[in-house]
Design a protein around this motif. Structure first.
Motif, PDB file in Angstrom:
ATOM      1  N   GLN A 106       0.815  -1.228  -0.075  1.00 53.03           N
ATOM      2  CA  GLN A 106      -0.046  -0.104   0.006  1.00 53.03           C
ATOM      3  C   GLN A 106       0.814   1.202   0.204  1.00 53.03           C
ATOM      4  O   GLN A 106       0.659   2.316  -0.669  1.00 53.03           O
ATOM      5  CB  GLN A 106      -0.826   0.081   1.275  1.00 53.03           C
ATOM      6  CG  GLN A 106      -2.077  -0.912   1.180  1.00 53.03           C
ATOM      7  CD  GLN A 106      -3.327  -0.827   0.360  1.00 53.03           C
ATOM      8  OE1 GLN A 106      -3.133  -1.778  -0.707  1.00 53.03           O
ATOM      9  NE2 GLN A 106      -3.820   0.369   0.134  1.00 53.03           N
TER      10      GLN A 106
ATOM     11  N   TYR B  57       2.586   6.266   0.522  1.00 53.34           N
ATOM     12  CA  TYR B  57       2.296   6.595   1.710  1.00 53.34           C
ATOM     13  C   TYR B  57       3.862   6.725   2.406  1.00 53.34           C
ATOM     14  O   TYR B  57       4.628   5.947   2.255  1.00 53.34           O
ATOM     15  CB  TYR B  57       1.462   5.398   2.528  1.00 53.34           C
ATOM     16  CG  TYR B  57       0.102   5.244   2.028  1.00 53.34           C
ATOM     17  CD1 TYR B  57      -0.419   6.351   1.474  1.00 53.34           C
ATOM     18  CD2 TYR B  57      -0.548   4.199   2.497  1.00 53.34           C
ATOM     19  CE1 TYR B  57      -1.830   6.223   0.921  1.00 53.34           C
ATOM     20  CE2 TYR B  57      -1.640   3.994   1.971  1.00 53.34           C
ATOM     21  CZ  TYR B  57      -2.574   5.174   1.208  1.00 53.34           C
ATOM     22  OH  TYR B  57      -3.789   4.850   0.880  1.00 53.34           O
TER      23      TYR B  57
ATOM     24  N   PHE C  20       0.635   3.621  -3.343  1.00 55.94           N
ATOM     25  CA  PHE C  20      -0.110   4.982  -3.154  1.00 55.94           C
ATOM     26  C   PHE C  20       0.806   6.197  -2.510  1.00 55.94           C
ATOM     27  O   PHE C  20       0.433   7.017  -2.410  1.00 55.94           O
ATOM     28  CB  PHE C  20      -1.204   4.675  -2.317  1.00 55.94           C
ATOM     29  CG  PHE C  20      -2.215   3.755  -2.672  1.00 55.94           C
ATOM     30  CD1 PHE C  20      -3.005   4.023  -4.217  1.00 55.94           C
ATOM     31  CD2 PHE C  20      -2.064   2.565  -2.288  1.00 55.94           C
ATOM     32  CE1 PHE C  20      -3.704   3.050  -4.474  1.00 55.94           C
ATOM     33  CE2 PHE C  20      -3.062   1.492  -2.892  1.00 55.94           C
ATOM     34  CZ  PHE C  20      -4.125   1.750  -3.974  1.00 55.94           C
TER      35      PHE C  20
ATOM     36  N   TRP D 246      -2.807   3.969   8.115  1.00 56.75           N
ATOM     37  CA  TRP D 246      -3.551   2.947   7.234  1.00 56.75           C
ATOM     38  C   TRP D 246      -3.846   1.444   7.928  1.00 56.75           C
ATOM     39  O   TRP D 246      -4.970   0.912   7.964  1.00 56.75           O
ATOM     40  CB  TRP D 246      -2.830   2.824   5.781  1.00 56.75           C
ATOM     41  CG  TRP D 246      -3.592   1.753   4.899  1.00 56.75           C
ATOM     42  CD1 TRP D 246      -4.624   1.968   4.217  1.00 56.75           C
ATOM     43  CD2 TRP D 246      -3.371   0.495   4.833  1.00 56.75           C
ATOM     44  NE1 TRP D 246      -4.935   1.058   3.257  1.00 56.75           N
ATOM     45  CE2 TRP D 246      -4.416   0.021   3.655  1.00 56.75           C
ATOM     46  CE3 TRP D 246      -2.745  -0.527   5.366  1.00 56.75           C
ATOM     47  CZ2 TRP D 246      -4.429  -1.403   3.495  1.00 56.75           C
ATOM     48  CZ3 TRP D 246      -2.720  -2.036   5.212  1.00 56.75           C
ATOM     49  CH2 TRP D 246      -3.654  -2.350   4.192  1.00 56.75           C
TER      50      TRP D 246
END
Length: 242
Positions: A122, A128, A126, A136
């Motif tokens: 993730q 992060y 994306f 998250w």
């Protein structure tokens, strides 16, 4: 090792991968039960490095047949390899009375960390940073409520509905909240929460009989409210025409 033996093992590993995928499909209707972790560890203990073959046959079949090679599938490329790697590192030759609880604990721990293991992908996919990645992971905890409702795990539901952030302050504004909550939980409610702005209080029960017990327990405890037993919809999200 002869070519014939090699071919036999290739066929055997392909079958093992298919069995892993079939077990996933067959056990999907059972709450909190699947055999993928067990198969991964058993194949690793027996075939060591070659266990990666059936594991990735399973991974490929999951993408090919189950739901496509979409974003959710990408972490499958390493999720089960993590369990394989940990199993490879476990000491061999342990007594059976040590092996059984150790293997069960490792498999269970992998399952508990499953969502967290998604986090690295993730973050990369994306963009992060560490703080966003941790947020998250934390944001996934409330989904335990949905999971508990879907599987009927009332104990998990009870733990998931403990609200130490909002409830202590909002409860003071609701007349008789503490009394109603206490009587509902004593009567068998799995959880008791404030719904929406506080105009509704929700007692979640694991059965119809428990719901009626809660109604009997709270009725007459306070004035100015009404009680209704509602059933959860099993259809999930759906599109309705206006």
């Amino acid at each position: 090792m002869s070519k014939k033996t090699d071919l036999r093992h290739i066929c055997l590993f392909a079958m093992f991968g298919a069995v892993m995928y079939a077990s996933k499909v067959i056990t999907e209707f059972l709450p909190n039960i699947h055999l993928i972790g067990m198969f991964t560890m058993v194949f690793t203990l027996v075939y060591r490095r070659r266990a990666l073959i059936p594991i990735y046959v399973f991974v490929f079949l999951t993408g090919l047949i189950h739901a496509g090679f979409s974003v959710w599938w990408v972490p499958y490329l390493y999720l089960w390899a993590v369990l394989w790697g940990v199993t490879m590192l476990l000491p061999q030759g342990l007594p059976v009375k040590v092996q059984v609880p150790l293997y069960m604990a490792v498999c269970a721990l992998h399952g508990l960390c499953y969502g967290t293991l998604y986090a690295p992908f993730q973050a990369l996919a994306f963009g992060y940073d560490l703080k966003q990645t941790l947020a998250w992971i934390a944001a996934g905890f409330p989904w335990d409520v949905t999971h508990a409702l879907g599987t009927g795990d009332c104990e998990l539901l009870s733990r998931s509905c403990i609200d130490r952030l909002h409830e202590p302050y909002r409860a003071k504004l609701i007349p008789d909240y503490a009394l109603l909550r206490e009587r509902a939980l004593e009567a068998g409610a799995s959880a008791f929460v404030i719904s929406g702005s506080g105009s509704t209080m929700l007692a979640i029960c694991g059965s119809d009989s428990a719901a009626h017990d809660v109604v009997d327990a709270v009725r007459g405890s306070a004035e100015g409210f009404w009680i209704r037993i509602c059933s959860a919809s099993g259809q999930g999200a759906r599109y309705l025409e206006a």
